[in-house]
Design a protein around this motif. Structure first.
Motif, PDB file in Angstrom:
ATOM      1  N   VAL A   1     -97.433  10.129 -17.824  1.00 10.34           N
ATOM      2  CA  VAL A   1     -96.877  11.226 -17.021  1.00 10.34           C
ATOM      3  C   VAL A   1     -95.364  11.126 -17.159  1.00 10.34           C
ATOM      4  CG1 VAL A   1     -96.644  12.206 -14.708  1.00 10.34           C
ATOM      5  CG2 VAL A   1     -98.827  11.191 -15.401  1.00 10.34           C
ATOM      6  N   ASP A   2     -94.784  12.012 -17.951  1.00  8.96           N
ATOM      7  CA  ASP A   2     -93.341  11.985 -18.225  1.00  8.96           C
ATOM      8  C   ASP A   2     -92.894  10.581 -18.679  1.00  8.96           C
ATOM      9  OD1 ASP A   2     -90.802  13.099 -18.460  1.00  8.96           O
ATOM     10  OD2 ASP A   2     -90.241  12.553 -16.407  1.00  8.96           O
ATOM     11  N   GLY A   3     -93.691   9.975 -19.558  1.00  6.12           N
ATOM     12  CA  GLY A   3     -93.341   8.668 -20.123  1.00  6.12           C
ATOM     13  C   GLY A   3     -93.884   7.483 -19.354  1.00  6.12           C
ATOM     14  N   GLU A   4     -94.337   7.687 -18.114  1.00  8.90           N
ATOM     15  CA  GLU A   4     -94.902   6.573 -17.334  1.00  8.90           C
ATOM     16  C   GLU A   4     -96.387   6.445 -17.686  1.00  8.90           C
ATOM     17  OE1 GLU A   4     -94.446   6.943 -13.082  1.00  8.90           O
ATOM     18  OE2 GLU A   4     -95.077   4.858 -12.747  1.00  8.90           O
ATOM     19  N   PHE A   5     -96.731   5.286 -18.211  1.00 11.78           N
ATOM     20  CA  PHE A   5     -98.086   5.094 -18.732  1.00 11.78           C
ATOM     21  C   PHE A   5     -99.175   5.274 -17.666  1.00 11.78           C
ATOM     22  CE2 PHE A   5     -96.328   2.448 -22.386  1.00 11.78           C
ATOM     23  CZ  PHE A   5     -96.762   3.330 -23.370  1.00 11.78           C
ATOM     24  N   PHE A   6    -100.339   5.762 -18.114  1.00 15.56           N
ATOM     25  CA  PHE A   6    -101.500   5.882 -17.231  1.00 15.56           C
ATOM     26  C   PHE A   6    -101.824   4.515 -16.627  1.00 15.56           C
ATOM     27  CE2 PHE A   6    -103.907   9.903 -18.922  1.00 15.56           C
ATOM     28  CZ  PHE A   6    -102.854  10.681 -18.514  1.00 15.56           C
ATOM     29  N   MET A   7    -102.218   4.532 -15.347  1.00 19.52           N
ATOM     30  CA  MET A   7    -102.435   3.272 -14.609  1.00 19.52           C
ATOM     31  C   MET A   7    -103.449   3.504 -13.489  1.00 19.52           C
ATOM     32  SD  MET A   7     -98.858   3.423 -12.526  1.00 19.52           S
ATOM     33  CE  MET A   7     -98.504   4.798 -11.423  1.00 19.52           C
ATOM     34  N   THR A   8    -103.921   2.414 -12.915  1.00 18.39           N
ATOM     35  CA  THR A   8    -104.801   2.519 -11.749  1.00 18.39           C
ATOM     36  C   THR A   8    -103.942   2.757 -10.504  1.00 18.39           C
ATOM     37  OG1 THR A   8    -104.715   0.134 -11.343  1.00 18.39           O
ATOM     38  CG2 THR A   8    -106.507   0.942 -12.754  1.00 18.39           C
ATOM     39  N   LYS A   9    -104.586   3.169  -9.421  1.00 20.27           N
ATOM     40  CA  LYS A   9    -103.853   3.335  -8.161  1.00 20.27           C
ATOM     41  C   LYS A   9    -103.218   2.018  -7.744  1.00 20.27           C
ATOM     42  CE  LYS A   9    -106.470   6.974  -5.858  1.00 20.27           C
ATOM     43  NZ  LYS A   9    -107.252   7.287  -4.647  1.00 20.27           N
ATOM     44  N   GLY A  10    -103.995   0.969  -7.846  1.00 18.25           N
ATOM     45  CA  GLY A  10    -103.550  -0.333  -7.375  1.00 18.25           C
ATOM     46  C   GLY A  10    -103.914  -0.510  -5.906  1.00 18.25           C
ATOM     47  N   HIS A  11    -104.238  -1.728  -5.532  1.00 18.60           N
ATOM     48  CA  HIS A  11    -104.639  -1.992  -4.145  1.00 18.60           C
ATOM     49  C   HIS A  11    -104.444  -3.473  -3.796  1.00 18.60           C
ATOM     50  CE1 HIS A  11    -108.282  -2.848  -6.556  1.00 18.60           C
ATOM     51  NE2 HIS A  11    -108.378  -3.882  -5.737  1.00 18.60           N
ATOM     52  N   TYR A  12    -104.535  -3.738  -2.503  1.00 20.46           N
ATOM     53  CA  TYR A  12    -104.667  -5.102  -1.988  1.00 20.46           C
ATOM     54  C   TYR A  12    -106.115  -5.227  -1.532  1.00 20.46           C
ATOM     55  CZ  TYR A  12     -99.569  -5.442  -1.910  1.00 20.46           C
ATOM     56  OH  TYR A  12     -98.240  -5.474  -2.279  1.00 20.46           O
ATOM     57  N   HIS A  13    -106.561  -6.431  -1.271  1.00 23.19           N
ATOM     58  CA  HIS A  13    -107.887  -6.594  -0.681  1.00 23.19           C
ATOM     59  C   HIS A  13    -107.738  -6.617   0.842  1.00 23.19           C
ATOM     60  CE1 HIS A  13    -109.309  -8.519  -4.679  1.00 23.19           C
ATOM     61  NE2 HIS A  13    -109.387  -7.200  -4.705  1.00 23.19           N
ATOM     62  N   VAL A  14    -108.664  -5.964   1.530  1.00 29.50           N
ATOM     63  CA  VAL A  14    -108.630  -5.951   2.999  1.00 29.50           C
ATOM     64  C   VAL A  14    -108.675  -7.394   3.496  1.00 29.50           C
ATOM     65  CG1 VAL A  14    -109.860  -5.245   5.079  1.00 29.50           C
ATOM     66  CG2 VAL A  14    -109.751  -3.694   3.114  1.00 29.50           C
ATOM     67  N   ASN A  15    -109.584  -8.157   2.936  1.00 25.13           N
ATOM     68  CA  ASN A  15    -109.669  -9.578   3.237  1.00 25.13           C
ATOM     69  C   ASN A  15    -108.675 -10.309   2.326  1.00 25.13           C
ATOM     70  OD1 ASN A  15    -110.273 -12.277   3.438  1.00 25.13           O
ATOM     71  ND2 ASN A  15    -112.478 -11.932   3.617  1.00 25.13           N
ATOM     72  N   GLU A  16    -107.519 -10.651   2.866  1.00 19.44           N
ATOM     73  CA  GLU A  16    -106.451 -11.184   2.027  1.00 19.44           C
ATOM     74  C   GLU A  16    -106.704 -12.609   1.545  1.00 19.44           C
ATOM     75  OE1 GLU A  16    -102.532 -10.220   3.431  1.00 19.44           O
ATOM     76  OE2 GLU A  16    -102.912  -8.102   2.961  1.00 19.44           O
ATOM     77  N   ASN A  17    -107.882 -13.155   1.882  1.00 18.66           N
ATOM     78  CA  ASN A  17    -108.245 -14.476   1.358  1.00 18.66           C
ATOM     79  C   ASN A  17    -109.017 -14.362   0.047  1.00 18.66           C
ATOM     80  OD1 ASN A  17    -107.187 -15.893   3.558  1.00 18.66           O
ATOM     81  ND2 ASN A  17    -109.034 -15.425   4.749  1.00 18.66           N
ATOM     82  N   CYS A  18    -109.165 -13.139  -0.467  1.00 18.53           N
ATOM     83  CA  CYS A  18    -110.021 -12.939  -1.646  1.00 18.53           C
ATOM     84  C   CYS A  18    -109.224 -12.746  -2.923  1.00 18.53           C
ATOM     85  CB  CYS A  18    -110.938 -11.734  -1.427  1.00 18.53           C
ATOM     86  SG  CYS A  18    -112.162 -12.023  -0.150  1.00 18.53           S
TER      87      CYS A  18
ATOM     88  N   PHE B   1     -95.597  -0.444  -5.438  1.00 11.48           N
ATOM     89  CA  PHE B   1     -95.282  -1.420  -6.491  1.00 11.48           C
ATOM     90  C   PHE B   1     -93.844  -1.194  -6.951  1.00 11.48           C
ATOM     91  CE2 PHE B   1     -99.839  -1.481  -6.389  1.00 11.48           C
ATOM     92  CZ  PHE B   1    -100.167  -2.789  -6.707  1.00 11.48           C
ATOM     93  N   LYS B   2     -93.067  -2.270  -7.000  1.00  8.94           N
ATOM     94  CA  LYS B   2     -91.637  -2.145  -7.304  1.00  8.94           C
ATOM     95  C   LYS B   2     -91.385  -1.993  -8.798  1.00  8.94           C
ATOM     96  CE  LYS B   2     -90.669  -5.369  -3.522  1.00  8.94           C
ATOM     97  NZ  LYS B   2     -90.404  -4.469  -2.424  1.00  8.94           N
ATOM     98  N   CYS B   3     -92.420  -2.186  -9.599  1.00  9.50           N
ATOM     99  CA  CYS B   3     -92.253  -2.177 -11.047  1.00  9.50           C
ATOM    100  C   CYS B   3     -93.088  -1.037 -11.650  1.00  9.50           C
ATOM    101  CB  CYS B   3     -92.728  -3.528 -11.574  1.00  9.50           C
ATOM    102  SG  CYS B   3     -92.679  -3.677 -13.324  1.00  9.50           S
ATOM    103  N   ARG B   4     -92.445  -0.189 -12.460  1.00 10.56           N
ATOM    104  CA  ARG B   4     -93.160   0.892 -13.140  1.00 10.56           C
ATOM    105  C   ARG B   4     -93.048   0.691 -14.647  1.00 10.56           C
ATOM    106  NH1 ARG B   4     -94.617   5.306 -10.212  1.00 10.56           N
ATOM    107  NH2 ARG B   4     -93.981   5.329  -8.020  1.00 10.56           N
ATOM    108  N   VAL B   5     -94.034   1.171 -15.383  1.00 12.72           N
ATOM    109  CA  VAL B   5     -94.105   0.882 -16.821  1.00 12.72           C
ATOM    110  C   VAL B   5     -94.021   2.180 -17.623  1.00 12.72           C
ATOM    111  CG1 VAL B   5     -95.390  -0.347 -18.606  1.00 12.72           C
ATOM    112  CG2 VAL B   5     -95.634  -1.042 -16.201  1.00 12.72           C
ATOM    113  N   PHE B   6     -93.012   2.254 -18.498  1.00 10.04           N
ATOM    114  CA  PHE B   6     -92.752   3.470 -19.273  1.00 10.04           C
ATOM    115  C   PHE B   6     -92.864   3.217 -20.771  1.00 10.04           C
ATOM    116  CE2 PHE B   6     -90.828   4.138 -15.196  1.00 10.04           C
ATOM    117  CZ  PHE B   6     -90.995   5.498 -14.948  1.00 10.04           C
ATOM    118  N   ARG B   7     -93.195   4.279 -21.485  1.00 11.61           N
ATOM    119  CA  ARG B   7     -93.249   4.253 -22.948  1.00 11.61           C
ATOM    120  C   ARG B   7     -91.837   4.041 -23.480  1.00 11.61           C
ATOM    121  NH1 ARG B   7     -95.051   9.923 -25.125  1.00 11.61           N
ATOM    122  NH2 ARG B   7     -93.000  10.340 -24.280  1.00 11.61           N
ATOM    123  N   LYS B   8     -91.713   3.195 -24.506  1.00 10.11           N
ATOM    124  CA  LYS B   8     -90.416   3.063 -25.165  1.00 10.11           C
ATOM    125  C   LYS B   8     -90.643   2.711 -26.631  1.00 10.11           C
ATOM    126  CE  LYS B   8     -85.797   1.349 -24.915  1.00 10.11           C
ATOM    127  NZ  LYS B   8     -84.843   0.365 -24.394  1.00 10.11           N
TER     128      LYS B   8
END
Ligand code: S6P
Ligand code: ZN
Length: 189
Positions: free
Chosen positions: A82-99, A172-179
């Motif tokens: 999308v405008d050079g930013e590579f396709f990616m998953t939504k991304g998530h945390y686990h509800v149970n943060e011990n997992c 997420f503080k880091c985004r990934v672009f085509r170069k």
């Protein structure tokens, strides 16, 4: 299907067709499902109206969501951007943060982005890479190759749950672009 039983079973991943056999759950995320996830929302919206392509698919076999049980799935991220930013998953945390979770690369090339508070870590993945996501870390995967899907296997505790809201509240503080023929990272602190 073995959704609610505790019987032995197996699934089979077809590497040609990129389909997991015996799956009980299938999710297809299109451009329209990823509103607000890419940096350039105007271009994402245009792509939604133009052809609304599939960004990624997930084949999952369910089991009881109980302590001690394990879930597994196959994720296929299509090539694209999308405008050079590579396709990616939504991304998530686990509800149970011990997992925790393990990803096993099957084909293509990807980047696993992990975040925990102010810390961001990344692991390049290709066929054979086994990446460990420690408990408490948010995780997102990106297809960094323009010519083929990035495919990986995941295994994680069945009582993990998905916390998508946290990755919206703490993007997420880091985004990934085509170069050129590769990729570049842009940080948004
Ligand atoms: C589940 C695991 C993966 C992802 C899948 C899609 O804990 O991390 O199976 O669910 O790769 O990503 P997302 O962020 O849309 O759930
Ligand atoms: Zn996960």
């Amino acid at each position: 299907m073995y959704l609610n039983s505790k019987e032995p079973f197996f699934t089979m991943f077809d590497r040609e067709k990129l389909i997991l056999s015996n799956f009980s759950d299938f999710e297809e995320r299109k451009i329209s499902d990823l509103k607000g996830y890419f940096l350039n929302e105007a271009i994402r919206q245009k792509m939604e109206y133009d052809n609304n392509t599939i960004v990624y698919k997930v084949y999952k076999q369910n089991v009881p969501h109980e302590e001690g049980e394990l879930l597994h799935c196959i994720t296929i991220i299509e090539p694209g951007n999308v405008d050079g930013e590579f396709f990616m998953t939504k991304g998530h945390y686990h509800v149970n943060e011990n997992c925790a979770e393990i990803y096993y690369g099957q084909s293509g090339m990807g980047l696993l982005i992990m975040q925990n508070g102010n810390r961001v870590e990344k692991i390049e993945m290709n066929a054979g890479t086994i990446a460990y996501i420690p408990a408490g870390w948010g995780h997102r995967t990106v297809n960094i190759k323009e010519s083929e899907p990035f495919v990986f296997f995941s295994i994680w505790p069945a009582q993990s749950g998905y916390n998508y809201q946290k990755s919206i509240d703490e993007p997420f503080k880091c985004r990934v672009f085509r170069k050129n023929n590769g990729y570049e990272l842009k940080y948004f602190i």
